[in-house]
Design a protein around this motif. Sequence first.
Motif, PDB file in Angstrom:
ATOM      1  N   THR A 195      33.690  41.146  32.514  1.00 28.29           N
ATOM      2  CA  THR A 195      34.154  41.765  33.546  1.00 28.29           C
ATOM      3  C   THR A 195      33.073  41.405  34.447  1.00 28.29           C
ATOM      4  O   THR A 195      32.256  40.758  34.256  1.00 28.29           O
ATOM      5  CB  THR A 195      34.104  43.227  33.225  1.00 28.29           C
ATOM      6  N   TRP A 196      33.350  42.000  35.729  1.00 24.95           N
ATOM      7  CA  TRP A 196      32.172  41.632  36.944  1.00 24.95           C
ATOM      8  C   TRP A 196      32.206  43.063  37.384  1.00 24.95           C
ATOM      9  O   TRP A 196      32.937  43.740  37.566  1.00 24.95           O
ATOM     10  CB  TRP A 196      32.588  40.770  37.708  1.00 24.95           C
ATOM     11  N   GLY A 197      30.957  42.854  38.340  1.00 22.01           N
ATOM     12  CA  GLY A 197      30.859  44.333  39.154  1.00 22.01           C
ATOM     13  C   GLY A 197      29.658  44.053  40.017  1.00 22.01           C
ATOM     14  O   GLY A 197      28.845  43.446  39.537  1.00 22.01           O
ATOM     15  N   LEU A 198      29.781  44.884  41.009  1.00 20.28           N
ATOM     16  CA  LEU A 198      28.364  45.252  41.963  1.00 20.28           C
ATOM     17  C   LEU A 198      27.471  45.688  41.152  1.00 20.28           C
ATOM     18  O   LEU A 198      27.327  46.754  40.862  1.00 20.28           O
ATOM     19  CB  LEU A 198      29.001  45.482  43.247  1.00 20.28           C
ATOM     20  N   GLU A 199      26.473  44.674  40.810  1.00 20.63           N
ATOM     21  CA  GLU A 199      25.082  45.570  40.402  1.00 20.63           C
ATOM     22  C   GLU A 199      25.320  46.235  39.242  1.00 20.63           C
ATOM     23  O   GLU A 199      24.702  47.168  38.867  1.00 20.63           O
ATOM     24  CB  GLU A 199      24.401  46.430  41.233  1.00 20.63           C
ATOM     25  N   ASN A 200      26.317  45.719  38.374  1.00 21.16           N
ATOM     26  CA  ASN A 200      26.764  46.509  37.148  1.00 21.16           C
ATOM     27  C   ASN A 200      26.105  45.760  35.975  1.00 21.16           C
ATOM     28  O   ASN A 200      26.680  44.542  35.683  1.00 21.16           O
ATOM     29  CB  ASN A 200      28.189  46.351  36.910  1.00 21.16           C
ATOM     30  N   ARG A 201      25.056  46.150  35.422  1.00 17.97           N
ATOM     31  CA  ARG A 201      24.326  45.575  34.099  1.00 17.97           C
ATOM     32  C   ARG A 201      24.932  45.409  32.795  1.00 17.97           C
ATOM     33  O   ARG A 201      24.565  44.928  31.845  1.00 17.97           O
ATOM     34  CB  ARG A 201      23.167  46.202  34.073  1.00 17.97           C
TER      35      ARG A 201
ATOM     36  N   PRO B 189      36.540  44.980  40.295  1.00 21.52           N
ATOM     37  CA  PRO B 189      35.227  45.053  39.706  1.00 21.52           C
ATOM     38  C   PRO B 189      35.238  46.365  38.857  1.00 21.52           C
ATOM     39  O   PRO B 189      35.950  47.361  39.183  1.00 21.52           O
ATOM     40  CB  PRO B 189      34.262  45.375  41.047  1.00 21.52           C
ATOM     41  N   VAL B 190      34.330  46.408  37.772  1.00 25.57           N
ATOM     42  CA  VAL B 190      34.141  47.650  36.960  1.00 25.57           C
ATOM     43  C   VAL B 190      32.871  48.220  37.565  1.00 25.57           C
ATOM     44  O   VAL B 190      31.623  47.683  37.749  1.00 25.57           O
ATOM     45  CB  VAL B 190      33.909  46.862  35.528  1.00 25.57           C
ATOM     46  N   THR B 191      33.166  49.528  37.761  1.00 28.42           N
ATOM     47  CA  THR B 191      31.825  50.238  38.334  1.00 28.42           C
ATOM     48  C   THR B 191      31.368  51.221  37.386  1.00 28.42           C
ATOM     49  O   THR B 191      30.505  52.179  37.880  1.00 28.42           O
ATOM     50  CB  THR B 191      32.359  51.132  39.452  1.00 28.42           C
TER      51      THR B 191
ATOM     52  N   GLN C 213      44.519  49.114  30.200  1.00 25.17           N
ATOM     53  CA  GLN C 213      45.021  49.163  31.322  1.00 25.17           C
ATOM     54  C   GLN C 213      44.431  48.166  32.406  1.00 25.17           C
ATOM     55  O   GLN C 213      45.323  47.772  33.350  1.00 25.17           O
ATOM     56  CB  GLN C 213      45.420  50.739  31.862  1.00 25.17           C
ATOM     57  N   ARG C 214      43.069  48.239  32.474  1.00 21.94           N
ATOM     58  CA  ARG C 214      42.454  47.549  33.593  1.00 21.94           C
ATOM     59  C   ARG C 214      42.109  46.003  33.070  1.00 21.94           C
ATOM     60  O   ARG C 214      41.471  45.297  33.919  1.00 21.94           O
ATOM     61  CB  ARG C 214      41.028  48.366  33.730  1.00 21.94           C
ATOM     62  N   GLY C 215      42.648  45.600  31.953  1.00 14.35           N
ATOM     63  CA  GLY C 215      42.194  44.033  31.562  1.00 14.35           C
ATOM     64  C   GLY C 215      40.886  43.988  30.946  1.00 14.35           C
ATOM     65  O   GLY C 215      40.556  42.692  31.154  1.00 14.35           O
ATOM     66  N   ILE C 216      40.070  44.954  30.706  1.00 14.39           N
ATOM     67  CA  ILE C 216      38.624  44.855  30.110  1.00 14.39           C
ATOM     68  C   ILE C 216      38.623  44.428  28.747  1.00 14.39           C
ATOM     69  O   ILE C 216      39.174  45.121  27.976  1.00 14.39           O
ATOM     70  CB  ILE C 216      37.827  46.152  30.738  1.00 14.39           C
ATOM     71  N   ARG C 217      38.219  43.066  28.613  1.00 19.72           N
ATOM     72  CA  ARG C 217      38.114  42.444  27.218  1.00 19.72           C
ATOM     73  C   ARG C 217      36.733  42.554  26.709  1.00 19.72           C
ATOM     74  O   ARG C 217      35.958  42.035  27.476  1.00 19.72           O
ATOM     75  CB  ARG C 217      38.873  41.315  27.528  1.00 19.72           C
TER      76      ARG C 217
END
Length: 440
Positions: A302-308, A363-365, A378-382
């Motif tokens: 996944t990707w996200g703004l400042e999501n560690r 993005p994942v928050t 549902q969100r395609g998070i693998r």
Amino acid sequence: MSEAAIKRLRDQGLRLLATTFVCNAGVVRTKAVPAGRLESLAANGVGMSPVMAVMAVDGGITSGGGYGGPVGDMRLFPDWDAAVVLDPVTGLGWAPVDQLSQELEPMSCCSRSALRRVAQAATADYQMAFEIEFTVFDGGVVAHHGPAYGAVPLFELDELCVDIVEALDRVGVAVDQIHPEYGPGQLELSVAPAAPIAAVDRYVLTRLVIRRVAQEHGLTVSYAPLTVPDSVGNGAHLHFSPWRDGKNLFGGGTGQHGLTVDGEHLIAGVVEGLAEAIALLASGALSYERLLPSRWAAPWATWGLENRESAVRLVQGTKTARPNSANAEVKVVDGAANPYLAAAAVIALAERGLAQKTPLPEPVTADPASLSDAERTQRGIRRLPADLGTALDALQFSSFFSETLSPDLLGSFVAVRRYEHETYGGQPVADRIRALRWSY
């Protein structure tokens, strides 16, 4: 060019030049040449067996990609522009090398040459930098017990930290920051970005300098992905930003969080290809003990703004520094990886995303582990592969990386890491740590 560099090195007190490359096992290998033989080194290189392509972390030798056995030779040729004197007192110097054949062609096992090819073929100019996490030991026990990011452990190790910064400054590596990290005995050091080859060379040099300075203090350091059972591991987070015509494609755009359209495709390419590439980024038998949920190691594609907890973290930077400060951090990279191959993989995936105009997912928050299985689906998070064997399966059958790196390089890399997985993967974690802690 080599003549001027050789004179510079000798004027600085060089007595012995350690030429180094990083092998498929992620180990820095070396041949050292006396200062009196530098002209011969410049003209002819120094010999090394090609079996290094399939030498494992413990010195075991396997075969793959056309490599194996006692026959053959390759020549190590220094990059004289990058050569430095590490210690003017002892006269020890360092230079990264390209691995060439006796006909002076790049060997297929040369990861530095592979990164050069990938970077030169890219449509953007990439800037890259590694965050280096490492564990400091004193007499076999960790050198501090926190608190995490605390002033107490910094003051306990302040002489070490100051000497590291000054030693790096002497060899032209400017440190952005150094501080105690979360784990026991753990420190982190960051340096400024550079073009891909220079960034990886700088990463290798920085690790060597840190280890030498620690040794002078009677301490030892480990860059292994896990050094203490039941603790957090060491990463080597790779930051990158793509530039074109002097503009950062990750900032100043109209897309999500200021991304340009091309910037969105570039990040999407990395996110989409993470499962395919993870064995190049987290390559060791200890790597997947670090990549656990809710440990800020980011085992999610996944990707996200400042999501560690996302494998790709978008960093905008302070408002006053944007858009030039914007970059993406690939958090899954660790110290067991061959950093030249890790950097090549990230650039290649980004460029594939751009060429295919891969759409950027939402993005994942939040921490993906906090979501239900249904929400993640549902969100395609693998979840990324959870062990080295599964990661190698994905890489071994990747036609993309076979073409990008060459079938021989991919074959030799997989053979080495498969050996490591089969030799150590089934051992208890504590036994693996004891076997591999000092290898990197």
